[in-house]
Design a protein around this motif. Sequence first.
Motif, PDB file in Angstrom:
ATOM      1  N   SER A 185       3.330   3.178   7.426  1.00 31.10           N
ATOM      2  CA  SER A 185       2.196   3.650   6.630  1.00 31.10           C
ATOM      3  C   SER A 185       2.658   4.192   5.286  1.00 31.10           C
ATOM      4  O   SER A 185       1.991   3.996   4.268  1.00 31.10           O
ATOM      5  CB  SER A 185       1.445   4.745   7.399  1.00 31.10           C
ATOM      6  N   PHE A 186       3.792   4.868   5.246  1.00 30.12           N
ATOM      7  CA  PHE A 186       4.284   5.415   3.981  1.00 30.12           C
ATOM      8  C   PHE A 186       4.563   4.308   2.977  1.00 30.12           C
ATOM      9  O   PHE A 186       4.159   4.378   1.818  1.00 30.12           O
ATOM     10  CB  PHE A 186       5.565   6.240   4.199  1.00 30.12           C
ATOM     11  N   ILE A 187       5.245   3.267   3.411  1.00 21.59           N
ATOM     12  CA  ILE A 187       5.585   2.177   2.502  1.00 21.59           C
ATOM     13  C   ILE A 187       4.325   1.476   2.017  1.00 21.59           C
ATOM     14  O   ILE A 187       4.145   1.205   0.832  1.00 21.59           O
ATOM     15  CB  ILE A 187       6.527   1.168   3.193  1.00 21.59           C
ATOM     16  N   ARG A 188       3.416   1.180   2.935  1.00 18.84           N
ATOM     17  CA  ARG A 188       2.200   0.461   2.556  1.00 18.84           C
ATOM     18  C   ARG A 188       1.334   1.281   1.607  1.00 18.84           C
ATOM     19  O   ARG A 188       0.672   0.743   0.732  1.00 18.84           O
ATOM     20  CB  ARG A 188       1.410   0.081   3.819  1.00 18.84           C
ATOM     21  N   THR A 189       1.327   2.601   1.773  1.00 18.64           N
ATOM     22  CA  THR A 189       0.521   3.461   0.910  1.00 18.64           C
ATOM     23  C   THR A 189       0.959   3.369  -0.544  1.00 18.64           C
ATOM     24  O   THR A 189       0.139   3.491  -1.457  1.00 18.64           O
ATOM     25  CB  THR A 189       0.620   4.927   1.385  1.00 18.64           C
ATOM     26  N   GLY A 198      -6.365   5.646  22.281  1.00 22.20           N
ATOM     27  CA  GLY A 198      -5.271   4.688  22.236  1.00 22.20           C
ATOM     28  C   GLY A 198      -3.921   5.324  21.986  1.00 22.20           C
ATOM     29  O   GLY A 198      -3.802   6.545  21.888  1.00 22.20           O
ATOM     30  N   MET A 199      -2.918   4.502  21.890  1.00 27.39           N
ATOM     31  CA  MET A 199      -1.548   4.933  21.658  1.00 27.39           C
ATOM     32  C   MET A 199      -1.239   4.886  20.162  1.00 27.39           C
ATOM     33  O   MET A 199      -1.617   3.935  19.470  1.00 27.39           O
ATOM     34  CB  MET A 199      -0.587   4.006  22.401  1.00 27.39           C
ATOM     35  N   VAL A 200      -0.566   5.903  19.657  1.00 30.72           N
ATOM     36  CA  VAL A 200      -0.193   5.919  18.246  1.00 30.72           C
ATOM     37  C   VAL A 200       0.949   4.937  18.016  1.00 30.72           C
ATOM     38  O   VAL A 200       2.001   5.040  18.650  1.00 30.72           O
ATOM     39  CB  VAL A 200       0.227   7.334  17.798  1.00 30.72           C
ATOM     40  N   LYS A 201       0.728   3.991  17.126  1.00 29.62           N
ATOM     41  CA  LYS A 201       1.736   2.985  16.819  1.00 29.62           C
ATOM     42  C   LYS A 201       2.878   3.623  16.041  1.00 29.62           C
ATOM     43  O   LYS A 201       2.649   4.394  15.105  1.00 29.62           O
ATOM     44  CB  LYS A 201       1.108   1.846  16.011  1.00 29.62           C
ATOM     45  N   PHE A 202       4.104   3.294  16.408  1.00 30.53           N
ATOM     46  CA  PHE A 202       5.292   3.902  15.807  1.00 30.53           C
ATOM     47  C   PHE A 202       5.259   3.836  14.285  1.00 30.53           C
ATOM     48  O   PHE A 202       4.964   2.806  13.689  1.00 30.53           O
ATOM     49  CB  PHE A 202       6.562   3.195  16.324  1.00 30.53           C
ATOM     50  N   ASN A 203       5.530   4.974  13.657  1.00 30.56           N
ATOM     51  CA  ASN A 203       5.705   5.075  12.213  1.00 30.56           C
ATOM     52  C   ASN A 203       4.417   4.791  11.427  1.00 30.56           C
ATOM     53  O   ASN A 203       4.464   4.442  10.257  1.00 30.56           O
ATOM     54  CB  ASN A 203       6.800   4.109  11.737  1.00 30.56           C
TER      55      ASN A 203
END
Length: 252
Positions: free
Chosen positions: A68-72, A144-149
């Motif tokens: 998420s950090f990179i995509r942001t 649901g499950m939190v997807k890694f990273n």
Amino acid sequence: MIPAERYQKIRDILIAEKTISINDLSKRIYVSQSTIRRDIDYLEKSGFLIRIRGGVSIASNNNTEYSSFIRTHKEVEKKQYIAKLVNKYFLKNDLSFFLDDSTTVSILTNYIKEYSQIVAITNSIQIASDLNSSMNVKCLLSGGMVKFNTFSLVGLQVYNFLKSFYVDYLFISCKCLDKSNVYESDKEVADIKNIMLMNSKKKVLLVDSTKFNRNSFISNYRTTQFDYIVTDKKPSDEFIEYLKPFTKVIYE
């Protein structure tokens, strides 16, 4: 310098130069090699870079899903322009919609909060958190499950949750697309978006111009399944003509 700032500087250097040694990277950012190695570990797990002998190289594999950090921090101005177009053409009071977990769609939250009687349904913790500051928006967040990273929820609970709704609009993004297919790099993410697609009246794909004419590992749906594609730059005439009977392309 905090880690997020270092990650951004490393990203900027690799985008410009593609490959760099650990020693040079350490000198460019003015930190120790041990600090740089920790940053490299994080960015390698995020899928942004790969290690090579004595250094690092930017990852170019379209099958990689970034954190998420990179995509942001990728193509921010393009995403902001797309969000403005969506606000202009689609947003109004008294609407319901699905919002996927993409950073492109997350920028929409600033506009969504300006309207009233809105119901937003998402599997994104980040989007739900952003919308929670507005009393005008009722936001439903899946389990649901939190997807890694990432800030994304995945798994069977998400599927069952989304299937119980039918909304006015779907706003999603993707990994990339060509004139025929829309691609993702993760099967769980693709399955979630497919359920959203089937349970919405109008389907709107938000995609910046860097994602056109590329492909990736998974294609769960076709471009012609979308009523609208919103982008920041006019695609090729061939692309527009191919979609003309099915899909309207909005770019200005």
